[in-house]
Design a protein around this motif. Structure first.
Motif, PDB file in Angstrom:
ATOM      1  N   ARG A   1       0.840  -1.206   0.000  1.00 46.11           N
ATOM      2  CA  ARG A   1       0.000   0.000   0.000  1.00 46.11           C
ATOM      3  C   ARG A   1       0.874   1.255   0.000  1.00 46.11           C
ATOM      4  NH1 ARG A   1      -4.407   0.429   4.586  1.00 46.11           N
ATOM      5  NH2 ARG A   1      -5.409  -1.040   3.176  1.00 46.11           N
ATOM      6  N   GLY A   2       0.534   2.186  -0.897  1.00 47.02           N
ATOM      7  CA  GLY A   2       1.262   3.451  -0.955  1.00 47.02           C
ATOM      8  C   GLY A   2       2.411   3.472  -1.953  1.00 47.02           C
TER       9      GLY A   2
ATOM     10  N   ASP B   1      -4.144  -1.074  -2.101  1.00 49.25           N
ATOM     11  CA  ASP B   1      -4.065  -2.244  -1.240  1.00 49.25           C
ATOM     12  C   ASP B   1      -3.380  -3.383  -1.979  1.00 49.25           C
ATOM     13  OD1 ASP B   1      -4.366  -3.249   1.257  1.00 49.25           O
ATOM     14  OD2 ASP B   1      -6.540  -3.421   1.197  1.00 49.25           O
ATOM     15  N   HIS B   2      -2.668  -4.224  -1.215  1.00 48.80           N
ATOM     16  CA  HIS B   2      -2.010  -5.396  -1.792  1.00 48.80           C
ATOM     17  C   HIS B   2      -1.988  -6.471  -0.714  1.00 48.80           C
ATOM     18  CE1 HIS B   2       0.636  -7.799  -4.241  1.00 48.80           C
ATOM     19  NE2 HIS B   2       1.470  -7.911  -3.222  1.00 48.80           N
TER      20      HIS B   2
ATOM     21  N   GLY C   1     -13.564   8.444   8.292  1.00 43.93           N
ATOM     22  CA  GLY C   1     -13.716   7.237   7.485  1.00 43.93           C
ATOM     23  C   GLY C   1     -12.719   7.083   6.355  1.00 43.93           C
ATOM     24  N   ALA C   2     -11.769   8.008   6.233  1.00 45.01           N
ATOM     25  CA  ALA C   2     -10.785   7.918   5.152  1.00 45.01           C
ATOM     26  C   ALA C   2      -9.766   6.816   5.460  1.00 45.01           C
ATOM     27  CB  ALA C   2     -10.074   9.254   4.968  1.00 45.01           C
ATOM     28  N   LEU C   3      -9.310   6.129   4.411  1.00 45.33           N
ATOM     29  CA  LEU C   3      -8.309   5.074   4.531  1.00 45.33           C
ATOM     30  C   LEU C   3      -6.925   5.697   4.359  1.00 45.33           C
ATOM     31  CD1 LEU C   3      -7.597   1.949   4.490  1.00 45.33           C
ATOM     32  CD2 LEU C   3      -7.744   2.133   2.002  1.00 45.33           C
ATOM     33  N   THR C   4      -6.030   5.470   5.308  1.00 47.78           N
ATOM     34  CA  THR C   4      -4.668   5.989   5.190  1.00 47.78           C
ATOM     35  C   THR C   4      -3.897   5.140   4.185  1.00 47.78           C
ATOM     36  OG1 THR C   4      -4.707   6.711   7.501  1.00 47.78           O
ATOM     37  CG2 THR C   4      -2.544   6.533   6.454  1.00 47.78           C
TER      38      THR C   4
ATOM     39  N   LEU D   1      -1.524  10.874   3.161  1.00 49.04           N
ATOM     40  CA  LEU D   1      -2.310  10.622   1.954  1.00 49.04           C
ATOM     41  C   LEU D   1      -3.433   9.645   2.280  1.00 49.04           C
ATOM     42  CD1 LEU D   1      -2.486  11.240  -1.115  1.00 49.04           C
ATOM     43  CD2 LEU D   1      -1.195   9.132  -1.495  1.00 49.04           C
ATOM     44  N   TYR D   2      -4.653  10.007   1.867  1.00 47.95           N
ATOM     45  CA  TYR D   2      -5.845   9.244   2.249  1.00 47.95           C
ATOM     46  C   TYR D   2      -6.715   8.959   1.032  1.00 47.95           C
ATOM     47  CZ  TYR D   2      -4.226  11.376   6.543  1.00 47.95           C
ATOM     48  OH  TYR D   2      -3.434  11.790   7.584  1.00 47.95           O
TER      49      TYR D   2
END
Length: 196
Positions: free
Chosen positions: A19-20, A43-44, A99-102, A107-108
């Motif tokens: 991720r990222g 995502d991985h 509710g944001a995914l980091t 960065l979200y």
């Protein structure tokens, strides 16, 4: 003249996806969606991988699909990928969106869309902290790992200001060049060597 395109294959830089991180397509990938693309991995996992293409703009604007934005300055819209192309995703640097995914430090992804709308409608500059996408790129199970082993993708890391930069012209080339001289050479190759 028939050229063996395997001699042009780029070699993996042996960085593991997570991720990222970003995926940089190999120079000769002849795919309208993924050719010369830079993808941010959202995502991985063992189950699969998800990412957003960050360097392909759509010929419409976010204002065209969010009616509350119709009277604002044009907000670019990007092609996140070929899956769920009727779904809006948004990357941002707004740490206070519930509710944001980091994705990485600062960065979200997504979160409470009403809060995003409020932020934009208050007249804040959109083009730096928020980027909108339709669709995403997806891989099942070990599919992405296999594609990386086949040298379809190089894995790298980038700063948030690069990932959210609206000047996407040359982004793929820059991402390759940052990996060093071996890859900088590949960035200058034509996509279809036999047409050179």
């Amino acid at each position: 003249m028939n050229i063996n395109s395997d001699i042009f294959k780029i070699e993996s830089n042996n960085v593991l996806p997570s991720r990222g991180k970003i995926l940089i397509s190999e120079p000769f990938l002849r795919d309208t969606t993924f050719g010369r693309s830079v993808i941010l991995l959202i995502d991985h996992t063992e189950e699969g991988s998800m990412g957003l293409i960050i360097n392909k703009r759509l010929p419409l604007f976010t204002n065209d699909i969010i009616k509350e934005f119709q009277y604002l300055d044009d907000i670019p819209l990007y092609k996140g990928g070929p899956v769920a192309t009727d779904t809006l995703f948004y990357l941002h640097t707004l740490s206070n969106i519930p509710g944001a995914l980091t994705i990485s430090k600062g960065l979200y992804l997504n979160g409470d869309f009403d809060e995003i709308k409020k932020y934009i409608l208050q007249g804040n500059n959109v083009n730096v902290p928020i980027r909108f996408f339709l669709g995403y790129s997806g891989w099942e199970g070990k599919q992405l790992g296999n594609e990386i082993k086949e040298n379809t993708w190089l894995v790298s890391e980038e700063e948030n200001d690069y990932l959210l930069n609206t000047n996407i012209k040359g982004m793929w080339k820059q991402a390759l060049e940052k990996l060093g001289s071996k890859y900088e050479t590949w960035s200058r190759f034509p996509q279809v060597p036999s047409l050179n």
